[in-house]
Enzyme design. Structure first.
Site, PDB file in Angstrom:
ATOM      1  CE1 TYR A  11      -3.146   3.018   0.934  1.00 24.97           C
ATOM      2  CE2 TYR A  11      -2.488   2.749   3.232  1.00 24.97           C
ATOM      3  CZ  TYR A  11      -3.177   3.444   2.251  1.00 24.97           C
ATOM      4  OH  TYR A  11      -3.901   4.555   2.596  1.00 24.97           O
ATOM      5  CG  ASN A  32       7.363 -11.549   0.604  1.00 23.48           C
ATOM      6  OD1 ASN A  32       6.443 -10.756   0.428  1.00 23.48           O
ATOM      7  ND2 ASN A  32       7.658 -12.051   1.797  1.00 23.48           N
ATOM      8  CG  PHE A  73       7.783   0.779   2.095  1.00 20.74           C
ATOM      9  CD1 PHE A  73       7.140   1.790   2.779  1.00 20.74           C
ATOM     10  CD2 PHE A  73       8.493   1.098   0.943  1.00 20.74           C
ATOM     11  CE1 PHE A  73       7.195   3.095   2.333  1.00 20.74           C
ATOM     12  CE2 PHE A  73       8.551   2.399   0.487  1.00 20.74           C
ATOM     13  CZ  PHE A  73       7.906   3.399   1.184  1.00 20.74           C
ATOM     14  CB  ALA A  75       6.986  -4.745   8.046  1.00 21.93           C
ATOM     15  CG  ASN A  92       8.132 -11.005   7.556  1.00 23.76           C
ATOM     16  OD1 ASN A  92       8.263 -11.723   6.583  1.00 23.76           O
ATOM     17  ND2 ASN A  92       7.823  -9.726   7.464  1.00 23.76           N
ATOM     18  CE1 TYR A 141       3.907  -3.135  12.149  1.00 23.86           C
ATOM     19  CE2 TYR A 141       2.798  -1.601  13.617  1.00 23.86           C
ATOM     20  CZ  TYR A 141       3.425  -1.867  12.418  1.00 23.86           C
ATOM     21  OH  TYR A 141       3.591  -0.863  11.502  1.00 23.86           O
ATOM     22  CG  PHE A 208     -13.824  -0.312  18.365  1.00 25.58           C
ATOM     23  CD1 PHE A 208     -14.885  -1.208  18.425  1.00 25.58           C
ATOM     24  CD2 PHE A 208     -12.875  -0.473  17.356  1.00 25.58           C
ATOM     25  CE1 PHE A 208     -14.996  -2.240  17.491  1.00 25.58           C
ATOM     26  CE2 PHE A 208     -12.977  -1.492  16.429  1.00 25.58           C
ATOM     27  CZ  PHE A 208     -14.044  -2.385  16.493  1.00 25.58           C
TER      28      PHE A 208
HETATM   29  N1  UDP Z   1     -12.129   2.279  15.155  1.00 25.79           N
HETATM   30  C1  UDP Z   1     -13.503   2.163  15.384  1.00 25.79           C
HETATM   31  N2  UDP Z   1     -14.188   1.240  14.655  1.00 25.79           N
HETATM   32  C2  UDP Z   1     -13.606   0.429  13.730  1.00 25.79           C
HETATM   33  C3  UDP Z   1     -12.207   0.557  13.503  1.00 25.79           C
HETATM   34  C4  UDP Z   1     -11.496   1.499  14.234  1.00 25.79           C
HETATM   35  O1  UDP Z   1     -14.066   2.860  16.221  1.00 25.79           O
HETATM   36  O2  UDP Z   1     -14.301  -0.391  13.136  1.00 25.79           O
HETATM   37  C5  UDP Z   1     -11.379   3.285  15.903  1.00 25.79           C
HETATM   38  C6  UDP Z   1     -10.239   2.716  16.726  1.00 25.79           C
HETATM   39  O3  UDP Z   1     -10.698   2.319  18.005  1.00 25.79           O
HETATM   40  C7  UDP Z   1      -9.291   3.905  16.787  1.00 25.79           C
HETATM   41  C8  UDP Z   1      -9.506   4.612  15.447  1.00 25.79           C
HETATM   42  O4  UDP Z   1     -10.760   4.135  14.963  1.00 25.79           O
HETATM   43  O5  UDP Z   1      -9.655   4.769  17.822  1.00 25.79           O
HETATM   44  C9  UDP Z   1      -8.445   4.291  14.405  1.00 25.79           C
HETATM   45  O6  UDP Z   1      -8.286   2.875  14.362  1.00 25.79           O
HETATM   46  P1  UDP Z   1      -7.441   2.154  13.219  1.00 25.79           P
HETATM   47  O7  UDP Z   1      -7.545   0.670  13.451  1.00 25.79           O
HETATM   48  O8  UDP Z   1      -7.856   2.690  11.895  1.00 25.79           O
HETATM   49  O9  UDP Z   1      -5.967   2.671  13.457  1.00 25.79           O
HETATM   50  P2  UDP Z   1      -5.026   2.608  14.755  1.00 25.79           P
HETATM   51  O10 UDP Z   1      -5.153   3.962  15.407  1.00 25.79           O
HETATM   52  O11 UDP Z   1      -5.482   1.492  15.617  1.00 25.79           O
HETATM   53  O12 UDP Z   1      -3.671   2.407  14.189  1.00 25.79           O
END
Ligand code: UDP
Length: 330
Positions: A11, A32, A73, A75, A92, A141, A208
């Site tokens: 990406y 790869n 990049f 990973a 990896n 990670y 969330f």
């Molecule tokens: N998030 C959410 N619903 C989803 C996916 C993500 O509310 O279906 C929220 C997640 O809790 C975070 C923000 O969106 O606060 C960004 O999440 P993402 O996974 O895109 O990136 P991260 O910040 O985890 O790298």
């Protein structure tokens, strides 16, 4: 310059390849294809299909193509998966990067640009986060990225290897032309998931946590457009080549954030119909705010992001997903 772009079919890698070509540089990609796509590479970009765990092939690619610099990049990038399969991630990401470093010092000792992540900071009280904030990654990670940063620095100290480390915040969006974009198998990112929901591939959006100490109660992130991030790599490699930097680490973000609700509102506006939303419990390990202090890259490399409007950022992601509902698969 001539660049070897390791992981260039992914990406962020494929967008960077495009921006490097637009800036007049020659590119050879080593990948790869475990998660990258040969289709993401266009016109005149040679692809060497090889794995970083295969040291002789990596060394042979450096000897054959004689790059002036390497951008790395490649990973595995899924936080959750890294907790379930740590060995895979350490092997990896860490051993693979070690092989690349060894191959570089064994051959041409050319500068390296490395893609790191805000995940190296872990949960921090710093808002915004400067590069010298404490680093306590909370996932395997993030740990693999921090270990690789430290290996790179040790190779700099021991062998004089020039490097630039870029720590990305929330990368999103797609090339405005809509022909390349995010096509991860697991689709865990907010904007990507919202686009999938708008396409009817998912029922609704889960938010969330709505009880964070933020203005609307949802988490705030610094969303940097993939094309701006790609441009940051062009700036980084050109500064290394000109001898302006030789051991630098930069955050890459806009320096301000948007909440989950703001992002979903922008998706609704772009798509034209509101997505169903449901408030879900907080996701483990999500800090309320993650915003870059991006002053250093602006001042030292002249980083000037073009995509600062959330709706415009989302529009590019939507154009890509609408035209490619199953990624690069037909
Ligand atoms: N998030 C959410 N619903 C989803 C996916 C993500 O509310 O279906 C929220 C997640 O809790 C975070 C923000 O969106 O606060 C960004 O999440 P993402 O996974 O895109 O990136 P991260 O910040 O985890 O790298």
């Amino acid at each position: 310059m001539k660049l070897l772009v390791v992981g260039g079919a992914g990406y962020i890698g494929s967008h960077t390849v495009r921006q490097l070509r637009a800036a007049g540089h020659g590119v050879v990609v080593l990948d790869n294809l475990s998660s990258g796509h040969a289709e993401a590479l266009t016109n005149g970009v040679e692809l060497v299909r090889a794995d970083l765990l295969d040291y002789p092939s990596v060394k042979a690619a450096l000897e054959a193509h004689k790059p002036d610099a390497v951008i790395h990049f490649a990973a595995l990038i899924e936080v959750g998966e890294s907790m379930r399969a740590p060995a895979r991630y350490y092997r990896n990401n860490v051993v693979g990067s070690l092989n690349l470093l060894q191959a570089i010092v064994d051959t041409r000792k050319v500068p390296l640009v490395f893609s790191s992540t805000a995940a190296v900071y872990g949960t921090t009280d710093a808002v915004p986060i400067p590069e010298d904030a404490a680093m306590q990654p909370e996932s395997v990670y993030g740990e693999t990225k921090l270990m690789t940063e430290r290996m790179i620095h040790a190779f700099h100290t021991a062998h004089g290897l020039p490097y630039t480390i870029l720590r990305y915040f929330n990368v999103c969006g797609a090339a405005p032309a809509g022909d390349i974009g995010e096509a991860h198998p697991s689709q865990s990112h907010l904007i990507e998931l919202a686009c999938m929901t708008a396409l009817g591939q998912r029922e609704k959006m889960m938010i969330f946590g709505e009880d964070y100490d933020t203005p609307d109660g949802t988490c705030i992130r610094d969303y940097v457009h993939v094309q701006d991030l790609a441009d940051a790599h062009v700036l980084a490699v050109e500064a290394l080549n000109a001898g302006k930097t030789d051991a630098a680490t930069y955050n890459v973000g806009l320096g301000h954030g948007f909440s989950v609700k703001q992002v979903l509102d922008a998706v609704d506006a772009v798509v034209g119909t509101p997505l169903d939303r449901e408030i879900a419990p907080r996701r483990a390990g999500d800090p309320p705010r993650l915003v870059a202090d991006a002053t250093k890259i602006v001042q030292e490399l002249g980083f000037a992001p073009q995509f600062t409007d959330l709706q415009e950022i989302v529009q590019t992601a939507w154009n890509w997903h609408k035209g490619h509902p199953h990624g690069f698969e037909k």
